[in-house]
Design an enzyme around this catalytic site. Structure first.
Site, PDB file in Angstrom:
ATOM      1  N   GLU A   1       3.622  -4.275  12.566  1.00  0.00           N
ATOM      2  CA  GLU A   1       2.541  -3.291  12.433  1.00  0.00           C
ATOM      3  C   GLU A   1       1.532  -3.927  11.503  1.00  0.00           C
ATOM      4  OE1 GLU A   1       0.074  -0.941  10.766  1.00  0.00           O
ATOM      5  OE2 GLU A   1       1.857  -0.159   9.762  1.00  0.00           O
TER       6      GLU A   1
ATOM      7  N   GLU B   1       7.749   1.411  16.634  1.00  0.00           N
ATOM      8  CA  GLU B   1       8.816   1.976  15.823  1.00  0.00           C
ATOM      9  C   GLU B   1       8.697   3.487  15.868  1.00  0.00           C
ATOM     10  OE1 GLU B   1       8.808   0.204  11.943  1.00  0.00           O
ATOM     11  OE2 GLU B   1       8.772  -1.832  12.724  1.00  0.00           O
TER      12      GLU B   1
ATOM     13  N   ASN C   1       0.808  -1.224   0.000  1.00  0.00           N
ATOM     14  CA  ASN C   1       0.000   0.000   0.000  1.00  0.00           C
ATOM     15  C   ASN C   1       0.840   1.272   0.000  1.00  0.00           C
ATOM     16  OD1 ASN C   1       0.749  -0.748   2.659  1.00  0.00           O
ATOM     17  ND2 ASN C   1      -0.867   0.521   3.524  1.00  0.00           N
TER      18      ASN C   1
ATOM     19  N   CYS D   1      -3.181   1.392   6.640  1.00  0.00           N
ATOM     20  CA  CYS D   1      -3.521   0.707   7.892  1.00  0.00           C
ATOM     21  C   CYS D   1      -4.162   1.652   8.891  1.00  0.00           C
ATOM     22  CB  CYS D   1      -2.272   0.073   8.486  1.00  0.00           C
ATOM     23  SG  CYS D   1      -0.911   1.248   8.722  1.00  0.00           S
TER      24      CYS D   1
END
Length: 491
Positions: A259, A472, A160, A293
């Site tokens: 993630e 992160e 993405n 996301c």
């Protein structure tokens, strides 16, 4: 040295592009048109092993011991070189994803530069705590820590935001003295391969950055995460794939940074600035055709402004322009593939079966012959669903949101937190005290107030529940990409 050889996109191992084995390749399709644009060389287990061994040699040959200032300088040179080749990266990103050229310029490639420069600054400024320990007899001990690279890191990135998320991981990994083996998505191989050219041009030693192309199961992805020479895995992608990766590394107890998916909520209170909220919601629902996301798929709206928000969001959705990615007026691109579009359309059908009212969208647009073969879909808004329905509980990853009314603050918090995911949330209100209060009660890794996707790259990034493990960003990235060794000296 170029990433492509004829129509082949090649693997990059030990500082060199690998000549393709024409028996091992797959076709890459342009999402906007459905036309094939390249053949991608699929790495087999032997080539993945070569990449991991090259990375291990690079560490042993001195990369892990390079001074921090030298690594930071190299990251800054990489950013400068990406800037010099900016339009090449834009073209590669647009061809891979079909996203509008304006987004590729303003978000994806621009953030790649910032990622390298940010982590050059972070690693140059980072320190570790030290402690003086009082001992019997008036003596003391000094405890201090030193950072060591994690080692060889498998970097697996999705389709993405392929360049943005690649550099978000590679920049801190290199800053900390690791070597990496990158497995980009099979849908979007170009920018990871182009980055190999840039890093070689700025003097990164052979073997420090390697790229292997392929799929997940029984292909490059599985070969990589099960390789005994991998010291850690950083992965962005679906929750289901993250679970498979975790199982693969569990026997060797390797650290992971995940993630994963999101089913993110927005809460809109009736004291909100309507125009500000509608502008923010339009971005959070429809950016990158909903394929982020962090995108919002659940919008809880207080009853006093429900009709206004619904009407305004429908108007904004209908004002989006679907068209050729290279057209500066295009706001919205296609989905990544026909397979992904089928998944999204299946949720559209399920929502209608569950009694959803489709306020706008819900199907495939007619865009003419040139774009007719692409993976296009209409921006879509639903009402009439509740948290009990699958389209409100499961990640769709498309340009769609369900609008659901609420009455009280406590009800809104309960609805927003009623999910197995926990990546992000946004709160829209003119009451600053309420904004702080509600944002802090969201069970998520990131909570915005009157904004969305606004990031300080030094702050922690990640999710809870099915949305991931670890953080992160800034020093949080340094914690993952290094192992601290405590040294205790009795004085």
């Amino acid at each position: 040295m170029t990433a492509q050889h004829g129509l082949w996109t090649r693997n990059f191992v030990d500082g060199q592009f690998v000549e393709p084995d024409t028996d091992r390749g797959f076709e890459q399709v342009e999402p906007a048109t459905g036309r094939p644009i390249a053949r991608v060389h699929e790495a087999d287990a032997a080539l993945v092993d070569r990449a991991v061994q090259a990375a291990r040699r690079a560490l042993a040959n001195g990369w892990a011991d390079t001074a921090v200032r030298e690594r930071a300088a190299l990251l800054r040179r990489a950013a400068d070189r990406i800037e010099e080749r900016f339009e090449e990266f834009v073209a590669a990103e647009v061809a891979d994803t079909g996203k509008p050229v304006t987004q590729a310029r303003e978000l994806d490639v621009a953030r790649a530069l910032t990622n390298f420069r940010t982590f050059a600054d972070v690693v140059a400024a980072a320190g570790l705590e030290s402690f003086l320990t009082d001992l019997a007899g008036g003596r003391q001990a000094l405890n201090y820590a030193v950072r060591k690279p994690l080692g060889v890191v498998a970097v697996i990135v999705p389709w993405n935001l392929p360049l943005l998320l690649l550099t978000w991981k590679v920049a801190p990994a290199l800053a900390c003295g690791n070597a990496v083996v990158v497995k980009p998505s099979e849908e979007t191989p170009a920018t990871a391969t182009l980055l190999a050219e840039v890093l070689a041009e700025v003097g990164l030693p052979p073997g420090v950055y390697n790229v292997v192309h392929g799929f997940g199961q029984d292909s490059a992805g599985e070969h990589l995460v099960t390789h005994p020479g991998i010291d850690g895995v950083t992965f962005t992608g679906s929750s289901a794939t993250g679970s498979h990766v975790m199982k693969a590394v569990a026997p060797r107890v390797r650290p992971v940074s995940f993630e994963l998916g999101g089913k993110n909520a927005a809460i809109v209170f009736d004291d909100v600035d309507l125009d500000e909220a509608l502008t923010g919601l339009t971005k959070s629902v429809f950016t990158n055709t909903g394929q982020v996301c962090l995108c919002t798929e659940r919008v809880y709206v207080q009853r006093g402004v429900f009709d206004d928000i619904a009407a305004g969001l429908v108007e904004r959705a209908r004002g989006l322009r679907l068209g050729p990615p290279e057209d500066p007026q295009t706001t919205t691109g296609p989905l990544i593939s026909h397979a992904h579009r089928k998944k999204v359309l299946d949720y559209f059908a399920l929502a209608e079966q569950d009694g959803a009212t489709v306020l706008t969208g819900g199907g495939v647009p007619a865009l003419g012959t040139e774009l007719g073969g692409g993976s296009w879909i209409e921006p879509t808004i639903w009402t009439g669903l509740t948290n009990a329905h699958r389209p409100v509980r499961e990640e769709i990853f498309g340009p769609v949101a369900a609008l659901i009314p609420f009455s009280t603050e406590e009800e809104a918090i309960a609805l927003a937190n009623d999910t197995d995911y926990g990546l992000a949330a946004s709160v829209w209100t003119n009451d600053l005290r309420r904004g702080h209060r509600v944002a802090q009660r969201m069970n998520v890794g990131m909570s915005w107030v009157n904004t969305w996707f606004l990031r300080d790259l030094r702050s922690p990034f990640g999710g809870v529940g099915l949305s991931g493990i670890g953080r992160e960003g800034g020093e949080s990235s340094l914690h993952f990409y290094t192992e601290p060794t405590n040294v205790c000296v009795q004085l």
